[in-house]
Write an enzyme that holds these catalytic residues in place. Structure first.
Site, PDB file in Angstrom:
ATOM      1  N   ARG A 237       0.864  -1.174   0.000  1.00 18.61           N
ATOM      2  CA  ARG A 237       0.000   0.000   0.000  1.00 18.61           C
ATOM      3  C   ARG A 237       0.902   1.225   0.000  1.00 18.61           C
ATOM      4  NH1 ARG A 237      -3.498  -2.828  -1.419  1.00 18.61           N
ATOM      5  NH2 ARG A 237      -5.578  -3.155  -0.535  1.00 18.61           N
ATOM      6  N   GLU A 266      -3.571   7.842  -3.932  1.00 15.50           N
ATOM      7  CA  GLU A 266      -3.846   7.117  -5.157  1.00 15.50           C
ATOM      8  C   GLU A 266      -5.119   7.667  -5.774  1.00 15.50           C
ATOM      9  OE1 GLU A 266      -4.064   2.663  -5.188  1.00 15.50           O
ATOM     10  OE2 GLU A 266      -2.019   2.897  -4.488  1.00 15.50           O
ATOM     11  N   HIS A 285      -1.419   0.512  -9.553  1.00 16.58           N
ATOM     12  CA  HIS A 285      -2.051  -0.468  -8.650  1.00 16.58           C
ATOM     13  C   HIS A 285      -2.644  -1.644  -9.446  1.00 16.58           C
ATOM     14  CE1 HIS A 285      -3.948  -0.881  -4.392  1.00 16.58           C
ATOM     15  NE2 HIS A 285      -3.731  -2.076  -4.926  1.00 16.58           N
TER      16      HIS A 285
END
Ligand code: GLV
Ligand code: GLV
Length: 331
Positions: A237, A266, A285
């Protein structure tokens, strides 16, 4: 009895929707963008279950807006987008998708490691930019992966899968953080203190979930311990790494390169200074993004949701505490 209503926050791949429609009234956010907050809150006001993605923040406020909610199913293994204690306090089980994306995510971690070490994105830009005029003995020299030292931070399923891949490259391996000691022994991966791992590794790969304990686990102090040639890989993450400290370390040559599948925030802003650096590789991602794996994740998330609506135990539950002390009302 009328069918329960579920809200699905994005169109999932595979046959998950069909499966849900056999038992539920499905309400769907059809656009390929996160469900806007006000839509999410309005849907939560009337649904019995939610099939969510990591882009939907299910915090205390969202749960407060959901009087009928009986189950949350996240189509991800990570669940830092959900306030787990708040869900548990309301007796709402939360499902996730462990296991099915382990190998796929480990593949991406390895791909990033190879790409950064051998400077593939720079090479690609070089060719497309018309700079490839001749072979050169000194252009785009990278680093060997074979025989290097890898430090794995977080030795859970994905960390272990990365370690298995690294064996094929004759990589010396260390890990820090919880993990299966037996597996570590079998794979010849040695336990190590964080600072020693950072000092000694040519590659540092992150495989911890994001929590208060791991937020900015890699900051200025940790980056300063790394070698000037070291490469940091993050498929966990974004919040595990302090992005300002990372920029400084990359810009000042304190570490060699970074390869990131996840960022904080993000998506990363197109103006983010990290994007100005040649030694920073960033992908959006996509750790679990293969056709087969995303279909498996969606299917598993559907199974979790349906189990919750039927009052059965979720096959993959993040907060099994909800099954304790409820006087068997969930059976
Ligand atoms: C993706 O990041 C996941 O947690 O599944
Ligand atoms: C993720 O938590 C994993 O290691 O599968």
């Amino acid at each position: 009895m009328s069918k329960p209503t579920v809200f699905v926050s994005r169109v999932p791949p595979g046959s998950a929707l069909e499966k849900l429609r056999t038992e539920c009234e499905v309400r769907l956010w059809e656009q390929d963008s996160p469900t806007p907050r006000e839509v999410l809150l309005a849907e939560l006001a009337q649904c019995d279950g939610i099939f969510a993605m990591l882009t939907e923040r299910l915090d205390a406020e969202a749960l407060e807006a959901a009087p009928r909610l009986r189950v949350i199913s996240n189509m991800a293994v990570g669940y830092d987008n959900i306030d787990i204690p708040a869900a548990t306090a309301r007796g709402i089980p939360v499902g996730h998708t462990p296991g099915v994306l382990t190998e796929t995510t480990a593949d991406l971690a390895f791909a990033l490691m190879l790409a950064a070490a051998r400077r593939l994105p720079e090479g690609e830009r070089y060719v497309r930019g018309g700079q490839w005029k001749t072979w050169s003995p000194t252009v785009l020299l990278g680093q060997d992966i074979y025989g290097a030292t890898l430090g794995i931070i977080g030795f859970g399923r994905i960390g272990q899968a990365v370690a298995r891949r690294a064996q094929g490259f004759n990589i010396k391996q260390f890990y820090y953080g919880g993990g299966n000691i037996q597996v570590a022994r079998e794979l010849n991966v040695h336990p190590c203190k964080l600072d020693d791992l950072l000092r000694d590794s040519d590659f540092v790969s992150l495989h911890v979930p994001l929590s208060e304990k791991t937020h900015h686990l890699i900051g200025a102090r940790e980056l300063a311990l790394m070698k000037p040639t070291s490469i940091l890989i993050n498929t966990a993450r974004g919040g595990v790494v302090d992005p300002k400290a990372l920029y400084e370390a990359l810009a000042n040559g304190q570490i060699g390169a970074a390869a990131l599948d996840v960022t904080e925030p993000e998506p990363i802003s197109p103006d983010d200074p990290l994007l100005t650096l040649d030694n920073c590789l960033i992908v959006p991602h996509i750790g679990s993004a293969t056709v087969a794996t995303r279909a498996r994740m969606a299917d598993m998330a559907a199974d979790n949701l349906l189990a919750g609506l039927r009052g059965e135990r979720l096959p993959h539950c993040v907060n099994p505490a909800v099954y304790e002390g409820h006087g068997g009302s969930l059976t």
